[in-house]
Enzyme design. Structure first.
Site, PDB file in Angstrom:
ATOM      1  N   ASP A 175       6.425   2.295   6.206  1.00 20.07           N
ATOM      2  CA  ASP A 175       5.048   1.804   6.145  1.00 20.07           C
ATOM      3  C   ASP A 175       4.270   2.564   5.087  1.00 20.07           C
ATOM      4  O   ASP A 175       3.580   3.524   5.383  1.00 20.07           O
ATOM      5  CB  ASP A 175       4.394   1.968   7.521  1.00 20.07           C
ATOM      6  CG  ASP A 175       2.981   1.435   7.597  1.00 20.07           C
ATOM      7  OD1 ASP A 175       2.616   0.634   6.730  1.00 20.07           O
ATOM      8  OD2 ASP A 175       2.246   1.831   8.521  1.00 20.07           O
TER       9      ASP A 175
ATOM     10  N   HIS B 224       0.851  -1.196   0.000  1.00 25.22           N
ATOM     11  CA  HIS B 224       0.000   0.000   0.000  1.00 25.22           C
ATOM     12  C   HIS B 224       0.883   1.240   0.000  1.00 25.22           C
ATOM     13  O   HIS B 224       2.014   1.219   0.494  1.00 25.22           O
ATOM     14  CB  HIS B 224      -0.955   0.019   1.192  1.00 25.22           C
ATOM     15  CG  HIS B 224      -0.294   0.218   2.524  1.00 25.22           C
ATOM     16  ND1 HIS B 224      -0.110   1.468   3.089  1.00 25.22           N
ATOM     17  CD2 HIS B 224       0.220  -0.664   3.418  1.00 25.22           C
ATOM     18  CE1 HIS B 224       0.488   1.345   4.263  1.00 25.22           C
ATOM     19  NE2 HIS B 224       0.696   0.061   4.495  1.00 25.22           N
TER      20      HIS B 224
ATOM     21  N   ASP C 147      -0.629   4.462   0.787  1.00 26.94           N
ATOM     22  CA  ASP C 147      -1.210   5.511   1.618  1.00 26.94           C
ATOM     23  C   ASP C 147      -0.483   5.528   2.959  1.00 26.94           C
ATOM     24  O   ASP C 147       0.241   4.577   3.300  1.00 26.94           O
ATOM     25  CB  ASP C 147      -2.706   5.312   1.800  1.00 26.94           C
ATOM     26  CG  ASP C 147      -3.052   4.020   2.534  1.00 26.94           C
ATOM     27  OD1 ASP C 147      -2.477   2.968   2.179  1.00 26.94           O
ATOM     28  OD2 ASP C 147      -3.899   4.043   3.457  1.00 26.94           O
TER      29      ASP C 147
ATOM     30  N   GLU D 255      -5.196   1.315   2.962  1.00 30.23           N
ATOM     31  CA  GLU D 255      -4.857   0.346   4.007  1.00 30.23           C
ATOM     32  C   GLU D 255      -4.917   0.959   5.386  1.00 30.23           C
ATOM     33  O   GLU D 255      -5.384   0.312   6.343  1.00 30.23           O
ATOM     34  CB  GLU D 255      -3.459  -0.231   3.749  1.00 30.23           C
ATOM     35  CG  GLU D 255      -3.101  -1.424   4.621  1.00 30.23           C
ATOM     36  CD  GLU D 255      -2.533  -1.061   5.995  1.00 30.23           C
ATOM     37  OE1 GLU D 255      -2.508  -1.938   6.876  1.00 30.23           O
ATOM     38  OE2 GLU D 255      -2.118   0.106   6.178  1.00 30.23           O
ATOM     39  N   GLU D 256      -4.466   2.201   5.518  1.00 32.13           N
ATOM     40  CA  GLU D 256      -4.375   2.816   6.841  1.00 32.13           C
ATOM     41  C   GLU D 256      -5.742   3.141   7.437  1.00 32.13           C
ATOM     42  O   GLU D 256      -5.838   3.464   8.624  1.00 32.13           O
ATOM     43  CB  GLU D 256      -3.525   4.085   6.773  1.00 32.13           C
ATOM     44  CG  GLU D 256      -2.072   3.854   6.363  1.00 32.13           C
ATOM     45  CD  GLU D 256      -1.262   3.078   7.392  1.00 32.13           C
ATOM     46  OE1 GLU D 256      -1.821   2.660   8.419  1.00 32.13           O
ATOM     47  OE2 GLU D 256      -0.060   2.881   7.158  1.00 32.13           O
TER      48      GLU D 256
END
Length: 491
Positions: A148, A115, A117, A182-183
């Site tokens: 991340d 991901h 984001d 995702e976050e």
């Protein structure tokens, strides 16, 4: 005859070793280019939690797609629908990027998930540097999303590019699925995976996730994650905020009710007090306990890293078990409460407590939802308050667990040994990666989590970073892993 076979074997080994060394040298020689690409990606404020940043998330998806197109990938940007906002309006969800590089039916096919984001970040939150300007300090690359998950996604792209640039045949076909939500719970992704199970995922043999990190300075393979049930507990009282001097002592305050019911969920020692919540938890096995003992993990380093003087447990084995194998309650915040600097003598008319319960095997989010709602509503009723309580579960993600005896994990061990010259720790994640369970349940494919993030990268926190070492050596790890996967015999 035996001598001829031996010569052929040694010749193959030398070519293989030479090819890996060639890939490693190529990666080393391009590390400045890799850092600059990461800098460009970090500069895009792809915060999926802020709808005002939705255009930036969309731009991040387009940049990712364009990067894959330049790698001769067969790229699609998949529409996954709309997101409904609290006020009832809707906005488009960021498109999911899918791509394929290589389509040789004689080869295995892997699918890499990632991901692009990020979590919110502001300099005034306590960052030492601008979170959206990648800053290299003593070999650490600081920026929101560095670990991340932008650097790991890029490391996979660099890996494929290295094979291509050196005209070394990719040992497996590589597919990508990259999302931008995702976050905030991967909105729309589950439905997309189900819709494409018989098409995009039909020829996939294995799925790889690199959205996690090491436990210590030793490289690791991750074989399990906890799930997460996230709750809102809303208490509504007066029809407007009130002056505490004028009305204090005459009304039953929503904040008092909220604090009172939240306090009944967990004891000072960390024991969950919600009836039935731990009944379904699978017992820790002797084998797991033995694995915990072998893992490299220093309690003093752990305490120093997070800045505390003491922990709830005093042994490595207990701390690891509590992080990975037991449910936990965490209270995250209260919406509607006064939190700015200074003083304000207000009685909030409505407050919403936000908390989560991490899930472990064999817990079921639907059952947990019933238990939490039943407990809080019962406790609230006993208070006799005229205020109104509404409890809702906004995320219900199941835990994920892999078979560490699967050849994928043997391939991972071999790749770590090739690059880092050590045996990896076999670890779990205390956090949640919902898509892992979705992939497992919907596609039935075997999954491995292959992390390159460091144990001290500060995911979701101030001063998030990835070390240059992990970024570059992690790219080599991915290059080695693709070869090791190609050696697995197809079922």
């Amino acid at each position: 005859m035996l001598w001829c076979v031996l010569v052929l074997f040694l010749s193959w080994s030398e070519v293989h070793n030479f090819q890996f060394e060639e890939l490693a040298q190529y990666i080393d020689s391009h590390q400045e280019q890799y850092v600059e690409t990461l800098r460009e990606w970090i500069a895009i404020e792809s915060d999926s939690s802020d709808v005002q940043r939705r255009a930036d998330v969309q731009r991040m998806m387009s940049v990712t797609a364009e990067k894959l197109r330049k790698m001769q990938g067969n790229v699609e940007m998949v529409d996954i629908g709309l997101q409904q906002l609290p006020d009832g309006t809707t906005i488009p969800l960021p498109k999911v990027v899918t791509a394929q590089v290589g389509s040789d039916p004689s080869k295995l096919t892997v699918c890499v998930y990632g991901h692009v984001d990020v979590q919110p970040a502001k300099k005034e939150d306590g960052w030492a540097t601008d979170p959206y300007n990648l800053t290299d300090i003593k070999g650490n690359l600081y920026g929101r999303g560095a670990s991340d998950n932008k650097a790991p996604v890029l490391a996979w792209l660099h890996t494929v590019e290295a094979y291509q640039s050196l005209s070394i045949d990719l040992p497996v076909n590589v597919k990508f699925i990259i999302e931008g939500m995702e976050e905030t719970g991967s909105n729309g992704l589950d439905a997309m995976v189900e819709a494409h199970n018989e098409t995009f995922f039909s020829d996939v043999d294995y799925i790889i996730i690199s959205d996690c990190g090491w436990l210590s300075r030793r490289p690791a393979l991750t074989y399990g994650t906890r799930g997460n049930c996230y709750f809102f507990a809303e208490v509504v009282g007066p029809n407007k905020d009130l002056h505490s001097g004028v009305f204090g002592g005459t009304v039953i305050e929503p904040m008092t009710d909220l604090i009172g019911i939240l306090d009944t969920m967990i004891s000072p020692s960390g024991k969950i007090l919600i009836p039935g919540i731990t009944d379904a938890v699978a017992a820790v096995t002797d084998e797991e306990q033995a694995m915990f003992q072998r893992i490299e993990f220093d309690l003093d380093d752990y305490k120093q890293k997070i800045g505390v003087d003491g922990l709830m447990y005093n042994t490595k084995e207990d701390v690891l078990a509590r992080r990975w194998r037991h449910p936990t309650v965490s209270i995250h915040g209260i919406e509607g409460a006064f939190s700015a600097s200074g003083s304000k003598t207000v009685i909030p008319a409505k407050v919403t407590g936000k908390f989560s319960i991490r899930q472990v095997p064999n817990m079921d989010p639907k059952e947990v939802e019933k238990q939490v709602k039943g407990h809080l509503e019962d406790v609230f009723a006993k208070r006799g308050s005229p205020n109104k309580l509404k409890v809702s579960m906004v995320i219900g993600a199941k835990p994920w667990l892999a078979d560490i005896q699967h050849p994928l994990y043997e391939a991972g061990k071999a790749a770590v040994q090739k690059v880092f010259k050590v045996e990896p720790d076999m670890i779990r994640e205390g956090g949640t990666i919902p898509v892992a369970r979705t992939f497992q349940d919907v596609t039935g494919k075997s999954i491995i989590m292959l992390p390159i993030g460091g144990f001290d990268d500060g995911l979701h926190s101030q001063n998030e970073k990835i070390s240059r070492y992990n970024y570059i050596e992690g790219t080599k790890l991915f290059a080695a892993f693709l070869h090791e996967v190609s050696q697995i015999k197809r079922d």
